[in-house]
Design a protein around this motif. Structure first.
Motif, PDB file in Angstrom:
ATOM      1  N   ALA A 201     -21.079  39.521  43.955  1.00  0.00           N
ATOM      2  CA  ALA A 201     -19.820  39.015  43.409  1.00  0.00           C
ATOM      3  C   ALA A 201     -19.371  37.677  43.245  1.00  0.00           C
ATOM      4  O   ALA A 201     -19.208  37.073  41.885  1.00  0.00           O
ATOM      5  N   LYS A 202     -20.347  36.527  44.165  1.00  0.00           N
ATOM      6  CA  LYS A 202     -20.959  35.668  43.573  1.00  0.00           C
ATOM      7  C   LYS A 202     -21.540  35.364  42.030  1.00  0.00           C
ATOM      8  O   LYS A 202     -21.100  34.574  41.278  1.00  0.00           O
ATOM      9  N   ALA A 203     -22.711  36.690  41.980  1.00  0.00           N
ATOM     10  CA  ALA A 203     -22.992  36.451  40.605  1.00  0.00           C
ATOM     11  C   ALA A 203     -22.368  36.594  39.896  1.00  0.00           C
ATOM     12  O   ALA A 203     -23.282  35.605  38.869  1.00  0.00           O
ATOM     13  N   VAL A 204     -21.818  36.861  39.463  1.00  0.00           N
ATOM     14  CA  VAL A 204     -20.601  36.799  38.248  1.00  0.00           C
ATOM     15  C   VAL A 204     -20.423  35.709  37.608  1.00  0.00           C
ATOM     16  O   VAL A 204     -20.214  36.170  36.298  1.00  0.00           O
ATOM     17  N   TYR A 205     -20.014  34.334  38.745  1.00  0.00           N
ATOM     18  CA  TYR A 205     -19.223  33.578  38.297  1.00  0.00           C
ATOM     19  C   TYR A 205     -20.100  32.579  38.430  1.00  0.00           C
ATOM     20  O   TYR A 205     -20.889  31.336  37.872  1.00  0.00           O
ATOM     21  N   ASP A 206     -21.926  33.210  38.559  1.00  0.00           N
ATOM     22  CA  ASP A 206     -22.643  31.623  38.358  1.00  0.00           C
ATOM     23  C   ASP A 206     -23.047  31.315  37.185  1.00  0.00           C
ATOM     24  O   ASP A 206     -22.626  31.660  36.075  1.00  0.00           O
ATOM     25  N   GLY A 207     -22.719  29.351  37.287  1.00  0.00           N
ATOM     26  CA  GLY A 207     -23.377  28.875  35.758  1.00  0.00           C
ATOM     27  C   GLY A 207     -22.345  28.861  35.637  1.00  0.00           C
ATOM     28  O   GLY A 207     -22.076  28.341  34.144  1.00  0.00           O
ATOM     29  N   MET A 208     -20.852  29.210  35.904  1.00  0.00           N
ATOM     30  CA  MET A 208     -19.380  28.839  34.867  1.00  0.00           C
ATOM     31  C   MET A 208     -18.094  28.755  35.683  1.00  0.00           C
ATOM     32  O   MET A 208     -18.276  28.666  37.377  1.00  0.00           O
ATOM     33  N   ILE A 209     -17.700  28.030  35.011  1.00  0.00           N
ATOM     34  CA  ILE A 209     -16.014  27.631  35.926  1.00  0.00           C
ATOM     35  C   ILE A 209     -15.052  28.817  35.624  1.00  0.00           C
ATOM     36  O   ILE A 209     -14.536  29.044  34.404  1.00  0.00           O
ATOM     37  N   PRO A 210     -14.943  29.741  36.966  1.00  0.00           N
ATOM     38  CA  PRO A 210     -13.763  30.730  36.258  1.00  0.00           C
ATOM     39  C   PRO A 210     -11.907  30.461  35.901  1.00  0.00           C
ATOM     40  O   PRO A 210     -11.885  29.027  36.566  1.00  0.00           O
ATOM     41  N   LEU A 211     -11.615  31.236  36.219  1.00  0.00           N
ATOM     42  CA  LEU A 211      -9.968  31.181  35.859  1.00  0.00           C
ATOM     43  C   LEU A 211      -9.763  30.928  37.284  1.00  0.00           C
ATOM     44  O   LEU A 211     -10.496  31.988  38.580  1.00  0.00           O
ATOM     45  N   SER A 212      -9.404  30.479  38.348  1.00  0.00           N
ATOM     46  CA  SER A 212      -8.614  30.687  38.957  1.00  0.00           C
ATOM     47  C   SER A 212      -7.442  31.182  38.738  1.00  0.00           C
ATOM     48  O   SER A 212      -6.491  32.266  38.005  1.00  0.00           O
ATOM     49  N   ALA A 213      -6.396  32.145  40.275  1.00  0.00           N
ATOM     50  CA  ALA A 213      -5.231  33.127  40.540  1.00  0.00           C
ATOM     51  C   ALA A 213      -4.022  31.654  39.371  1.00  0.00           C
ATOM     52  O   ALA A 213      -3.563  32.777  38.826  1.00  0.00           O
ATOM     53  N   GLN A 214      -4.244  30.841  40.408  1.00  0.00           N
ATOM     54  CA  GLN A 214      -3.514  29.840  39.822  1.00  0.00           C
ATOM     55  C   GLN A 214      -3.145  29.755  38.066  1.00  0.00           C
ATOM     56  O   GLN A 214      -1.827  29.152  37.843  1.00  0.00           O
ATOM     57  N   ASP A 215      -3.758  29.194  37.917  1.00  0.00           N
ATOM     58  CA  ASP A 215      -4.298  30.020  36.145  1.00  0.00           C
ATOM     59  C   ASP A 215      -3.450  30.681  35.718  1.00  0.00           C
ATOM     60  O   ASP A 215      -2.501  29.954  34.951  1.00  0.00           O
ATOM     61  N   VAL A 216      -3.614  31.930  36.271  1.00  0.00           N
ATOM     62  CA  VAL A 216      -2.937  32.952  35.505  1.00  0.00           C
ATOM     63  C   VAL A 216      -1.217  32.915  36.250  1.00  0.00           C
ATOM     64  O   VAL A 216      -0.507  33.409  35.470  1.00  0.00           O
ATOM     65  N   ALA A 217      -1.218  32.874  36.778  1.00  0.00           N
ATOM     66  CA  ALA A 217       0.082  32.543  36.954  1.00  0.00           C
ATOM     67  C   ALA A 217       1.086  31.306  36.651  1.00  0.00           C
ATOM     68  O   ALA A 217       1.632  32.083  36.698  1.00  0.00           O
ATOM     69  N   ASP A 218       0.188  30.160  36.161  1.00  0.00           N
ATOM     70  CA  ASP A 218       1.109  29.661  35.275  1.00  0.00           C
ATOM     71  C   ASP A 218       1.190  30.131  33.545  1.00  0.00           C
ATOM     72  O   ASP A 218       2.624  29.689  33.348  1.00  0.00           O
ATOM     73  N   VAL A 219       0.057  31.049  33.171  1.00  0.00           N
ATOM     74  CA  VAL A 219       0.644  30.968  31.832  1.00  0.00           C
ATOM     75  C   VAL A 219       1.391  32.125  32.188  1.00  0.00           C
ATOM     76  O   VAL A 219       2.321  32.263  31.381  1.00  0.00           O
ATOM     77  N   VAL A 220       1.665  33.386  33.438  1.00  0.00           N
ATOM     78  CA  VAL A 220       2.885  34.392  33.662  1.00  0.00           C
ATOM     79  C   VAL A 220       3.401  33.374  33.577  1.00  0.00           C
ATOM     80  O   VAL A 220       4.842  34.032  32.876  1.00  0.00           O
TER      81      VAL A 220
END
Length: 251
Positions: A201-220
């Protein structure tokens, strides 16, 4: 009172959306399968923001539960202004010839049928008032198919198509319908996909800053705050290091 209904509210995007709207003074209906988490969130939101919360413990995959539990809420709660169809998951990441059909069924039943069951209950409440906004949480996977993700991608492509169809069919009722398609976002999503394997699960985001749940909530939330004559039909959002579901730039 303005009311927002959020499915899959016990974690990730759903929890962030419920909290964001509660902080803005909305009364919230939260649904989820995990009763203890649901009750904890209900207590937190009502105490922190002083709003009314209706917690409904059911599985969106179960049509009878959706119709019985959601369909029979008190009349004052049926004046839903915003429905956020968030409940969804990815199960497994295997080549299609080696995949587990149980994973296919879980994704199809949740991501497609669950969204339809909930919407089928709520849409008549909105059409009767010629008012409302439906937000369907899709994915960048709706836009491009990637290896070992064919069925998940297919379910999110279906969400994309259903959203377009809703927008057309609900046009005479002045109901807004929006698809929000997030890219890589660090929630419980990958833990669910890899069935609790933290390293994968952690390897999916290696080397990047992913979106957070709050980022998505703010857009919604932003999509719901536009003037009455403005509707965002389709919105794709990614971290800056991601172009789509396939191409990423990692450091």
């Amino acid at each position: 009172m303005a009311i927002v209904l959020v499915t899959g509210a016990t974690a990730g995007f759903g929890q962030a959306c419920a909290t964001t709207f509660a902080a803005k003074g909305y009364d919230v209906i939260i649904t989820g399968r995990r009763k203890e988490r649901l009750e904890e969130l209900k207590t937190q939101l009502s105490q922190e923001f002083g709003i009314n919360v209706l917690a409904l413990n059911f599985d969106v995959r179960n049509e009878e539960e959706v119709n019985t539990i959601l369909g029979n809420i008190p009349e004052e709660w049926k004046k839903v202004d915003i429905l956020i169809n968030n409940a969804g998951l990815a199960a497994g990441l295997d080549p299609i010839e080696k995949a587990d059909p149980d994973d296919w069924n879980a994704m199809i039943d949740t991501n497609i049928k669950g969204l339809l069951y909930v919407s089928h209950v709520v849409m008549p409440w909105m059409t009767s008032r010629t008012s409302g906004h439906i937000i369907n949480i899709g994915s960048t996977a709706a836009k491009i198919v990637y290896a070992k993700g064919s069925v998940y991608c297919a379910t999110k492509a279906a969400v994309d198509a259903i959203t377009q169809g809703m927008r057309i069919d609900l046009l005479p009722y002045h109901i807004k319908v929006t698809a929000v398609h997030p890219g890589a976002a660090e929630t419980e999503f990958s833990m669910v996909r890899f069935k609790g394997n933290e390293d994968k699960a952690k390897a999916v985001y290696d080397g990047m800053i992913p979106l957070s749940a709050q980022d998505v909530a703010d857009v919604v939330y932003y999509c719901t705050t536009l003037p009455p004559h403005v509707c965002i039909n389709d919105l794709v959002m990614t971290p800056i290091q991601q172009a789509n579901a396939y191409y990423t730039e990692r450091k």
